[in-house]
Motif scaffolding. Structure first.
Motif, short mmCIF file in Angstrom:
data_model
loop_
_atom_site.label_atom_id
_atom_site.label_comp_id
_atom_site.label_asym_id
_atom_site.label_seq_id
_atom_site.Cartn_x
_atom_site.Cartn_y
_atom_site.Cartn_z
N ARG A 133 -0.79 -0.91 13.13
CA ARG A 133 -1.49 -0.60 14.38
C ARG A 133 -1.21 0.85 14.79
O ARG A 133 -2.12 1.59 15.16
N ARG A 134 0.05 1.26 14.68
CA ARG A 134 0.41 2.66 15.01
C ARG A 134 -0.23 3.64 14.04
O ARG A 134 -0.69 4.70 14.44
N GLN A 135 -0.25 3.28 12.75
CA GLN A 135 -0.85 4.16 11.75
C GLN A 135 -2.34 4.36 12.02
O GLN A 135 -2.85 5.47 11.93
N VAL A 136 -3.03 3.28 12.35
CA VAL A 136 -4.47 3.37 12.63
C VAL A 136 -4.70 4.16 13.91
O VAL A 136 -5.61 4.99 14.00
N ALA A 137 -3.86 3.94 14.92
CA ALA A 137 -4.01 4.66 16.19
C ALA A 137 -3.83 6.17 15.99
O ALA A 137 -4.48 6.96 16.68
N ASP A 138 -2.98 6.57 15.06
CA ASP A 138 -2.72 7.98 14.81
C ASP A 138 -3.56 8.56 13.68
O ASP A 138 -3.33 9.67 13.23
N ASN A 198 0.83 -1.21 0.00
CA ASN A 198 0.00 0.00 0.00
C ASN A 198 0.87 1.27 0.00
O ASN A 198 0.56 2.24 0.66
N GLY A 199 2.00 1.21 -0.70
CA GLY A 199 2.88 2.36 -0.82
C GLY A 199 3.87 2.53 0.32
O GLY A 199 4.68 3.46 0.30
N THR A 200 3.86 1.65 1.31
CA THR A 200 4.77 1.74 2.46
C THR A 200 5.89 0.72 2.31
O THR A 200 5.63 -0.45 2.06
N ASP A 201 7.12 1.16 2.50
CA ASP A 201 8.28 0.28 2.39
C ASP A 201 8.31 -0.70 3.57
O ASP A 201 8.34 -0.28 4.73
N VAL A 202 8.30 -1.99 3.28
CA VAL A 202 8.34 -3.03 4.31
C VAL A 202 9.55 -3.94 4.12
O VAL A 202 9.56 -5.08 4.59
N THR A 203 10.58 -3.44 3.47
CA THR A 203 11.79 -4.21 3.20
C THR A 203 12.35 -4.84 4.48
O THR A 203 12.52 -4.16 5.49
N LEU A 204 12.58 -6.14 4.43
CA LEU A 204 13.20 -6.93 5.49
C LEU A 204 12.40 -6.96 6.79
O LEU A 204 12.92 -7.36 7.82
N LYS A 205 11.14 -6.58 6.76
CA LYS A 205 10.32 -6.59 7.97
C LYS A 205 9.53 -7.89 8.06
O LYS A 205 9.11 -8.45 7.07
N SER A 206 9.29 -8.32 9.30
CA SER A 206 8.47 -9.51 9.53
C SER A 206 7.00 -9.10 9.54
O SER A 206 6.67 -7.91 9.60
N VAL A 207 6.12 -10.09 9.52
CA VAL A 207 4.68 -9.82 9.54
C VAL A 207 4.33 -9.06 10.82
O VAL A 207 3.57 -8.08 10.79
N SER A 208 4.88 -9.46 11.94
CA SER A 208 4.55 -8.79 13.21
C SER A 208 5.03 -7.33 13.21
O SER A 208 4.36 -6.46 13.76
N GLN A 209 6.18 -7.06 12.60
CA GLN A 209 6.65 -5.68 12.51
C GLN A 209 5.73 -4.83 11.63
O GLN A 209 5.45 -3.68 11.96
#
Length: 162
Positions: A74-79, A57-68
């Motif tokens: 979660r932080r994006q929705v909270a803010d 969705n346009g956000t870089d998730v390089t080398l991140k796990s599913v939980s990350q």
């Protein structure tokens, strides 16, 4: 006293050549072995992490796990803040916390990681994956309706219709 250089026999030449080839084979074999181990290590790593240059969705998730990635969402929705632009140029906002907006994790991110072809990870160095995922959210419907009632835009629209 001069030392005389003695000529090598064919047997000695063959032995020296054999020794050189053996060293070369060990060195080249070690290099190939390290490369194979690194390649397999990345393939194993990418069975649980997103590959190089991957975006969701346009956000870089390089080398991140599913939980990350889920924690990021979660932080994006909270803010989250919804900004409404009025036709007269004014703006109003609905803050996610006002309507108890929260992230609902699903299995879509896990499916995206599992759908990667981890043994073809080198391909992502020039062919950057751009993925789409639905972001699950829930909110308090009553709080949403109450928040809508106090918006100036809503007030003007309902007053005008009377």
């Amino acid at each position: 006293m001069k030392r005389q250089k003695r000529e090598e026999t064919e047997e000695e030449k063959a032995y020296r050549k054999h020794k050189f080839r053996k060293k070369l084979a060990i060195i080249l074999g070690s290099i190939v072995g390290v490369i194979v181990l690194v390649y397999l290590g990345f393939a194993l790593f990418f069975s649980s992490h997103f590959m190089f240059f991957t975006t969701i969705n346009g956000t870089d998730v390089t080398l991140k796990s599913v939980s990350q990635v889920e924690e990021y969402m979660r932080r994006q929705v909270a803010d989250y803040t919804l900004t409404l632009e009025e036709s007269d140029g004014g703006t109003e906002q609905i803050v996610g916390a006002d309507i108890s907006l929260e992230y609902v994790p699903g299995d879509e991110l896990q499916k995206l990681v599992k759908g990667q072809e981890n043994f073809l990870w080198l391909k992502t160095l020039w062919d950057h994956p751009e993925l789409k995922a639905k972001v699950g959210v829930k909110y308090d419907e009553t709080a949403w309706q109450n928040r809508l009632q106090v918006l100036r835009v809503w007030y003007r629209r309902t007053r005008w219709r009377r």
